[in-house]
Scaffold this motif. Structure first.
Motif, mmCIF file in Angstrom:
data_model
loop_
_atom_site.group_PDB
_atom_site.id
_atom_site.type_symbol
_atom_site.label_atom_id
_atom_site.label_comp_id
_atom_site.label_asym_id
_atom_site.label_seq_id
_atom_site.Cartn_x
_atom_site.Cartn_y
_atom_site.Cartn_z
ATOM 1 N N GLN A 1 0.801 -1.239 0.019
ATOM 2 C CA GLN A 1 -0.114 -0.006 -0.096
ATOM 3 C C GLN A 1 0.800 1.244 0.235
ATOM 4 O OE1 GLN A 1 -3.184 -0.057 -0.220
ATOM 5 N NE2 GLN A 1 -3.334 -2.237 -0.212
ATOM 6 N N SER A 2 0.354 2.399 -0.456
ATOM 7 C CA SER A 2 0.941 3.594 -0.384
ATOM 8 C C SER A 2 1.053 4.127 1.099
ATOM 9 C CB SER A 2 0.462 4.731 -1.327
ATOM 10 O OG SER A 2 -1.310 4.738 -0.728
ATOM 11 N N LEU A 3 1.869 5.287 1.440
ATOM 12 C CA LEU A 3 2.087 5.715 2.670
ATOM 13 C C LEU A 3 0.898 6.575 3.088
ATOM 14 C CD1 LEU A 3 5.629 6.460 2.543
ATOM 15 C CD2 LEU A 3 4.730 4.609 3.675
ATOM 16 N N GLU A 4 0.505 6.447 4.378
ATOM 17 C CA GLU A 4 -0.429 7.522 4.938
ATOM 18 C C GLU A 4 0.317 8.942 4.983
ATOM 19 O OE1 GLU A 4 -3.492 7.284 5.263
ATOM 20 O OE2 GLU A 4 -3.788 4.966 4.875
ATOM 21 N N GLU A 5 -0.471 10.088 5.043
ATOM 22 C CA GLU A 5 0.235 11.318 5.290
ATOM 23 C C GLU A 5 1.024 11.423 6.218
ATOM 24 O OE1 GLU A 5 -2.649 14.286 4.888
ATOM 25 O OE2 GLU A 5 -3.495 13.475 3.186
ATOM 26 N N ASP A 6 1.055 10.822 7.692
ATOM 27 C CA ASP A 6 1.734 10.889 8.694
ATOM 28 C C ASP A 6 2.930 10.261 8.444
ATOM 29 O OD1 ASP A 6 0.411 8.825 8.815
ATOM 30 O OD2 ASP A 6 0.327 8.728 11.064
ATOM 31 N N GLU A 7 2.917 8.949 7.739
ATOM 32 C CA GLU A 7 4.183 7.948 7.557
ATOM 33 C C GLU A 7 4.715 8.656 6.383
ATOM 34 O OE1 GLU A 7 5.240 3.396 6.998
ATOM 35 O OE2 GLU A 7 3.091 4.031 6.668
ATOM 36 N N TYR A 8 4.387 9.145 5.361
ATOM 37 C CA TYR A 8 4.919 9.674 4.305
ATOM 38 C C TYR A 8 5.856 10.957 4.807
ATOM 39 C CZ TYR A 8 5.657 12.354 0.003
ATOM 40 O OH TYR A 8 6.111 12.950 -1.098
ATOM 41 N N GLY A 9 5.183 11.692 5.802
ATOM 42 C CA GLY A 9 5.911 13.022 6.330
ATOM 43 C C GLY A 9 7.209 12.618 6.971
ATOM 44 N N GLN A 10 6.947 11.552 7.901
ATOM 45 C CA GLN A 10 7.927 10.947 8.710
ATOM 46 C C GLN A 10 9.203 10.661 7.840
ATOM 47 O OE1 GLN A 10 7.356 7.231 10.612
ATOM 48 N NE2 GLN A 10 9.000 7.467 11.940
ATOM 49 N N VAL A 11 9.015 9.710 6.900
ATOM 50 C CA VAL A 11 9.903 9.371 5.912
ATOM 51 C C VAL A 11 10.968 10.564 5.467
ATOM 52 C CG1 VAL A 11 10.652 8.154 3.698
ATOM 53 C CG2 VAL A 11 9.023 7.212 5.352
ATOM 54 N N LYS A 12 10.110 11.461 4.753
ATOM 55 C CA LYS A 12 10.643 12.664 4.128
ATOM 56 C C LYS A 12 11.544 13.375 5.270
ATOM 57 C CE LYS A 12 9.026 15.063 0.928
ATOM 58 N NZ LYS A 12 8.336 15.976 -0.091
ATOM 59 N N ARG A 13 10.961 13.619 6.224
ATOM 60 C CA ARG A 13 11.674 14.567 7.530
ATOM 61 C C ARG A 13 13.037 13.803 7.748
ATOM 62 N NH1 ARG A 13 6.284 14.995 9.359
ATOM 63 N NH2 ARG A 13 6.800 13.458 11.027
ATOM 64 N N VAL A 14 12.880 12.431 8.147
ATOM 65 C CA VAL A 14 14.239 11.718 8.571
ATOM 66 C C VAL A 14 15.303 11.922 7.685
ATOM 67 C CG1 VAL A 14 13.184 10.435 10.253
ATOM 68 C CG2 VAL A 14 13.476 9.456 8.107
ATOM 69 N N ALA A 15 14.805 11.678 5.952
ATOM 70 C CA ALA A 15 15.904 11.540 5.133
ATOM 71 C C ALA A 15 16.329 13.065 4.573
ATOM 72 C CB ALA A 15 15.158 11.086 3.850
ATOM 73 N N MET A 16 15.320 14.171 4.841
ATOM 74 C CA MET A 16 16.035 15.058 4.602
ATOM 75 C C MET A 16 16.893 15.848 5.758
ATOM 76 S SD MET A 16 15.960 18.093 2.917
ATOM 77 C CE MET A 16 14.746 17.921 1.475
ATOM 78 N N ALA A 17 16.526 15.423 6.895
ATOM 79 C CA ALA A 17 17.360 15.786 8.023
ATOM 80 C C ALA A 17 18.781 15.379 7.852
ATOM 81 C CB ALA A 17 17.054 15.286 9.138
ATOM 82 N N GLU A 18 18.995 14.033 7.387
ATOM 83 C CA GLU A 18 20.094 13.446 7.208
ATOM 84 C C GLU A 18 20.919 13.911 5.953
ATOM 85 O OE1 GLU A 18 22.260 8.616 7.132
ATOM 86 O OE2 GLU A 18 19.942 9.279 7.011
ATOM 87 N N PHE A 19 20.392 13.981 4.813
ATOM 88 C CA PHE A 19 21.032 14.562 3.672
ATOM 89 C C PHE A 19 21.198 15.972 3.998
ATOM 90 C CE2 PHE A 19 20.644 16.489 -0.373
ATOM 91 C CZ PHE A 19 21.934 15.914 -1.072
ATOM 92 N N ARG A 20 20.534 16.825 4.366
ATOM 93 C CA ARG A 20 20.866 18.290 4.904
ATOM 94 C C ARG A 20 22.172 18.380 5.448
ATOM 95 N NH1 ARG A 20 20.491 23.147 2.528
ATOM 96 N NH2 ARG A 20 20.310 24.714 4.002
ATOM 97 N N ALA A 21 22.237 17.478 6.528
ATOM 98 C CA ALA A 21 23.576 17.754 7.292
ATOM 99 C C ALA A 21 24.774 17.094 6.739
ATOM 100 C CB ALA A 21 22.993 16.504 8.565
ATOM 101 N N ALA A 22 24.541 16.012 5.743
ATOM 102 C CA ALA A 22 25.750 15.825 5.129
ATOM 103 C C ALA A 22 26.082 16.636 4.131
ATOM 104 C CB ALA A 22 25.349 14.561 4.164
ATOM 105 N N LEU A 23 24.973 17.450 3.430
ATOM 106 C CA LEU A 23 25.257 18.491 2.364
ATOM 107 C C LEU A 23 25.979 19.854 3.042
ATOM 108 C CD1 LEU A 23 24.684 19.886 -0.374
ATOM 109 C CD2 LEU A 23 22.767 20.642 0.357
ATOM 110 N N LEU A 24 25.562 20.161 4.146
ATOM 111 C CA LEU A 24 26.186 21.292 4.919
ATOM 112 C C LEU A 24 27.569 20.974 5.361
ATOM 113 C CD1 LEU A 24 23.001 22.459 6.820
ATOM 114 C CD2 LEU A 24 24.240 23.385 4.929
ATOM 115 N N ARG A 25 27.935 19.736 5.789
ATOM 116 C CA ARG A 25 29.277 19.291 6.014
ATOM 117 C C ARG A 25 30.144 19.337 5.159
ATOM 118 N NH1 ARG A 25 27.988 14.070 7.116
ATOM 119 N NH2 ARG A 25 29.083 13.505 5.302
#
Length: 500
Positions: free
Chosen positions: A155-179
């Protein structure tokens, strides 16, 4: 012949296709769309010798349309399960043409009762039908029986699960990009001579130059293992304090891939070999960058594996900004690869934790020095566990994007509707209101078209006769015709007050 009717160029007169088997017929080589071969030795199958030959021949015929080793491995696992079944039955046949209908029915029953083997049964039936001797045999009808798929649980992701996946991925990649951005700026200052020689920043700059050139920090040889030479200066021995200053880690490139899947719905296998996007000119635009991305259609027929998508970076909130950031984050990895292996230009490059270890997956590129490419299943599983996610994010994200976009991504329209849209619970939930509104509209139309005429005991000679009723005044019709008179369908007469 091409789709436009042009004849294909013929091969040289002395051309011979590469044989798929050795002289024994038991060692089969499957070549993927990268031109790499994978050997499957049918001598290892625990079945009688004649059946080994027959299965190898059927495997060769079935493999003609394959373009990946993953497909070949899936069929090999099916054959291994088939051999185990025959062994458990005491090898009831020496060859495929000796299989009885009862044996094939029992095989079907066992596969259908086992968990997750319906697809294997369909693959096995497809492969066995490659043996021409079985076409007219008693088991032909049994092998032709379709294997009904169970309703998909994906099944596709519910809105809260979709938001959680994007948040953790963005936080990790953003930190790497700034480093990486910060250390790249430090390296540029060192290269331009802005740092005072001998200062702490100058020493760090020299180490960054070594990292960019070799993929690692300077190390001192010790009896047990080499140690980081300047650990105190760098702030520790952790990868993010050492080589991670300029390179993405496997986890961080996985986070980047998650963001790309959430943005464009790309397949996981695409990240193995996605080329560096090409920057194309934007007419009349100075602040806009358009990238041409080659998208792999992994299951497309031969010669049609690649398509292109134009993605534009016109600002921080545009789709193409992620491409710009990905190019920045992988710049040092790609530059190192270009020096070690000229001509290799893949986007999803990262620095491996353990250098010198290759892999057996020929559908993925082998590492170049300390740099790896694409995503392995271990990378995805480790990333999911690190972020405490209930399931791997890639397939659900792809389904979510396909549902939200409402159009096929890297698949056909029929696949989009039957696999992605119709079985999805979120789509079904959203469609209830639409279906209910349509039913109410149909009900209102039906009410409008119910009988509104008058009943009479006998026809009136002054009235016009129609198919369904008599008309008292066709000039006063509810559906006037452009040239005068009544333009209604004959069944609509029953809804007109002029009908008798």
């Amino acid at each position: 012949m091409s789709p436009r009717g042009r004849k294909a160029v013929l091969p040289p007169a002395d051309f011979q296709a590469t044989p798929r088997t050795d002289p024994t017929g038991l060692r089969v080589t499957v070549v993927n769309n990268r031109g790499l071969g994978k050997l499957f030795d049918f001598a290892d199958l625990e079945v009688p010798a004649p059946m080994r030959q027959a299965l190898a021949a059927a495997f060769v015929r079935q493999s003609v349309g394959w373009n990946s080793h993953a497909t070949a491995h899936s069929y090999w696992r099916v054959l291994t399960a088939f051999a185990a079944f025959l062994k458990a039955q005491g090898h009831p046949a020496q060859d495929l043409d000796e299989l009885s209908t009862a044996t094939v029915k029992l095989l079907r029953t066992n596969f259908l009762q086992a968990r997750g083997t319906r697809r294997q049964l369909a693959s096995l039936q497809r492969l066995l039908r490659q043996d021409p001797r079985l076409a007219g045999s008693p088991v032909a009808e049994e092998l032709a029986r379709p294997v009904r798929r169970l309703p998909s649980t994906r099944q596709s992701l519910e809105e809260d699960e979709y938001g959680q996946v994007k948040r953790v991925a963005m936080a990790e990649f953003r930190a790497a990009l700034l480093r990486i951005r910060e250390n790249t700026a430090h390296l540029e200052r060192y290269r331009s001579g802005e740092l005072a020689e001998g200062s702490r920043d100058w020493k760090i700059g020299r180490i960054l130059e070594h990292i960019a050139a070799t993929g690692d920090v300077p190390r001192t040889v010790r009896p047990k293992a080499p140690e980081v030479t300047n650990a105190r200066l760098l702030g520790g021995r952790h990868p993010l304090r050492t080589w991670g200053r300029l390179f993405l880690t496997p986890s961080e490139v996985t986070a980047l891939a998650v963001l790309m899947t959430a943005q464009w719905g790309w397949n996981l296998s695409m990240y193995h070999r996605v080329p560096v996007p090409v920057r194309t000119p934007s007419a009349g635009e100075t602040s806009t960058i358009t990238y041409q991305v080659q998208v792999e259609k992994h299951r497309a027929c031969e010669g049609r594996w690649w398509d292109t998508e134009n993605i534009t970076d016109s600002g921080a909130s545009s789709d193409g900004r992620l491409i710009t950031q990905a190019l920045e984050a992988t710049a040092h990895s790609r530059a190192l690869v270009a020096r070690l292996s000229p001509g290799t230009d893949l986007l999803m490059a990262y620095r491996m934790h353990r250098v010198g270890r290759g892999h057996n997956d020929h559908d993925r590129p082998q590492p170049v020095g300390p740099i790896g490419f694409g995503l392995s299943r271990n990378h995805v599983n480790d990333w999911r566990e690190r972020h405490a996610l209930a399931r791997s994010p890639f397939q659900p994200l792809r389904r979510t994007v396909a549902v939200e976009e409402g159009r096929p991504l890297q698949h056909k329209q029929g696949t989009h509707e039957s696999v992605y849209v119709l079985p999805d619970l979120r789509v079904q939930k959203r469609s209830r209101a639409v279906i209910a509104a349509g039913a109410m509209e149909a009900l209102e139309q039906a009410r409008d078209l119910t009988f509104q005429g008058r009943l009479a005991d006998a026809p009136d000679p002054a009235h016009e006769e129609t198919v369904a009723a008599d008309c008292a005044d066709e000039q006063a019709s509810r559906w006037p015709a452009p040239g005068g008179g009544c333009g209604a369908d004959f069944l609509a007469c029953l809804a007109c007050p002029n009908s008798l």
